[in-house]
Write a protein that holds these residues in place. Sequence first.
Motif, PDB file in Angstrom:
ATOM      1  N   ARG A   2      13.941  46.052  47.445  1.00 52.54           N
ATOM      2  CA  ARG A   2      14.315  45.195  48.403  1.00 52.54           C
ATOM      3  C   ARG A   2      14.261  43.883  47.280  1.00 52.54           C
ATOM      4  NH1 ARG A   2      11.980  43.452  54.145  1.00 52.54           N
ATOM      5  NH2 ARG A   2      13.346  41.791  54.398  1.00 52.54           N
ATOM      6  N   SER A   3      15.331  43.329  47.689  1.00 53.22           N
ATOM      7  CA  SER A   3      15.676  41.956  46.894  1.00 53.22           C
ATOM      8  C   SER A   3      16.077  40.889  47.646  1.00 53.22           C
ATOM      9  CB  SER A   3      16.451  42.350  45.627  1.00 53.22           C
ATOM     10  OG  SER A   3      17.621  42.494  46.016  1.00 53.22           O
ATOM     11  N   SER A   4      15.748  39.665  47.255  1.00 49.99           N
ATOM     12  CA  SER A   4      16.210  38.656  48.097  1.00 49.99           C
ATOM     13  C   SER A   4      16.906  37.688  47.135  1.00 49.99           C
ATOM     14  CB  SER A   4      15.045  37.737  48.733  1.00 49.99           C
ATOM     15  OG  SER A   4      14.215  38.782  49.678  1.00 49.99           O
ATOM     16  N   ASN A  38      20.669  32.372  51.259  1.00 43.24           N
ATOM     17  CA  ASN A  38      20.225  33.435  50.416  1.00 43.24           C
ATOM     18  C   ASN A  38      20.722  34.682  51.229  1.00 43.24           C
ATOM     19  OD1 ASN A  38      18.889  31.750  48.911  1.00 43.24           O
ATOM     20  ND2 ASN A  38      17.011  32.340  49.729  1.00 43.24           N
ATOM     21  N   MET A  57      13.231  47.507  37.828  1.00 38.02           N
ATOM     22  CA  MET A  57      12.926  46.312  38.763  1.00 38.02           C
ATOM     23  C   MET A  57      12.841  45.142  37.572  1.00 38.02           C
ATOM     24  SD  MET A  57      10.084  47.721  41.382  1.00 38.02           S
ATOM     25  CE  MET A  57       9.632  46.352  42.075  1.00 38.02           C
ATOM     26  N   ASP A  58      12.293  45.258  36.440  1.00 41.39           N
ATOM     27  CA  ASP A  58      12.376  44.280  35.484  1.00 41.39           C
ATOM     28  C   ASP A  58      13.671  43.715  35.249  1.00 41.39           C
ATOM     29  OD1 ASP A  58       9.619  44.221  35.433  1.00 41.39           O
ATOM     30  OD2 ASP A  58       9.494  45.521  33.770  1.00 41.39           O
ATOM     31  N   ARG A  61      15.096  41.595  38.151  1.00 39.25           N
ATOM     32  CA  ARG A  61      14.635  40.545  38.152  1.00 39.25           C
ATOM     33  C   ARG A  61      15.205  39.497  37.276  1.00 39.25           C
ATOM     34  NH1 ARG A  61       9.553  43.483  38.777  1.00 39.25           N
ATOM     35  NH2 ARG A  61       8.877  43.229  40.596  1.00 39.25           N
ATOM     36  N   VAL A  66      18.808  36.356  41.620  1.00 41.34           N
ATOM     37  CA  VAL A  66      17.653  37.308  42.016  1.00 41.34           C
ATOM     38  C   VAL A  66      16.485  36.488  42.277  1.00 41.34           C
ATOM     39  CG1 VAL A  66      16.477  39.211  41.894  1.00 41.34           C
ATOM     40  CG2 VAL A  66      18.989  39.357  41.558  1.00 41.34           C
ATOM     41  N   ILE A  67      15.911  36.274  43.508  1.00 39.09           N
ATOM     42  CA  ILE A  67      14.682  35.657  43.782  1.00 39.09           C
ATOM     43  C   ILE A  67      13.488  36.515  43.546  1.00 39.09           C
ATOM     44  CG2 ILE A  67      13.484  34.198  45.340  1.00 39.09           C
ATOM     45  CD1 ILE A  67      15.909  33.411  46.484  1.00 39.09           C
ATOM     46  N   SER A  68      13.713  37.784  44.244  1.00 40.24           N
ATOM     47  CA  SER A  68      12.325  38.643  43.991  1.00 40.24           C
ATOM     48  C   SER A  68      12.899  39.882  44.093  1.00 40.24           C
ATOM     49  CB  SER A  68      11.470  38.504  45.151  1.00 40.24           C
ATOM     50  OG  SER A  68      11.963  38.596  46.341  1.00 40.24           O
ATOM     51  N   VAL A  69      12.354  41.164  43.571  1.00 37.73           N
ATOM     52  CA  VAL A  69      12.536  42.464  43.538  1.00 37.73           C
ATOM     53  C   VAL A  69      11.230  43.000  44.101  1.00 37.73           C
ATOM     54  CG1 VAL A  69      13.418  44.514  42.413  1.00 37.73           C
ATOM     55  CG2 VAL A  69      14.285  42.181  41.855  1.00 37.73           C
ATOM     56  N   GLU A  70      11.126  43.900  45.087  1.00 40.78           N
ATOM     57  CA  GLU A  70      10.215  44.531  45.656  1.00 40.78           C
ATOM     58  C   GLU A  70      10.471  45.831  45.834  1.00 40.78           C
ATOM     59  OE1 GLU A  70       9.103  42.247  49.138  1.00 40.78           O
ATOM     60  OE2 GLU A  70       9.234  40.515  48.269  1.00 40.78           O
TER      61      GLU A  70
END
Length: 74
Positions: A2-4, A38, A57-58, A61, A66-70
């Motif tokens: 998931r990314s925001s 966003n 994921m790295d 990012r 890209v704000i976050s990757v989860e």
Amino acid sequence: MRSSPSDRVGLVFDITKILSESHILIVDSSSRNLRNGNAIFEASVQVAGADQLKSIMDKLRKIQGVISVERAKK
């Protein structure tokens, strides 16, 4: 996964390009815009293991916007 990301033209392309170049299969994906400007991009992907997941994921990012990757919780 998931990314925001902060929404911009070409952002989904940049995300899927990284996944494609890493030979990661996208099983399912969706995206939606948020009221704050966003966007959320969610994808189900197949990876070879924890090391490949961390690596991708790295890379995600580092994409501009890209704000976050989860990793999604089951």
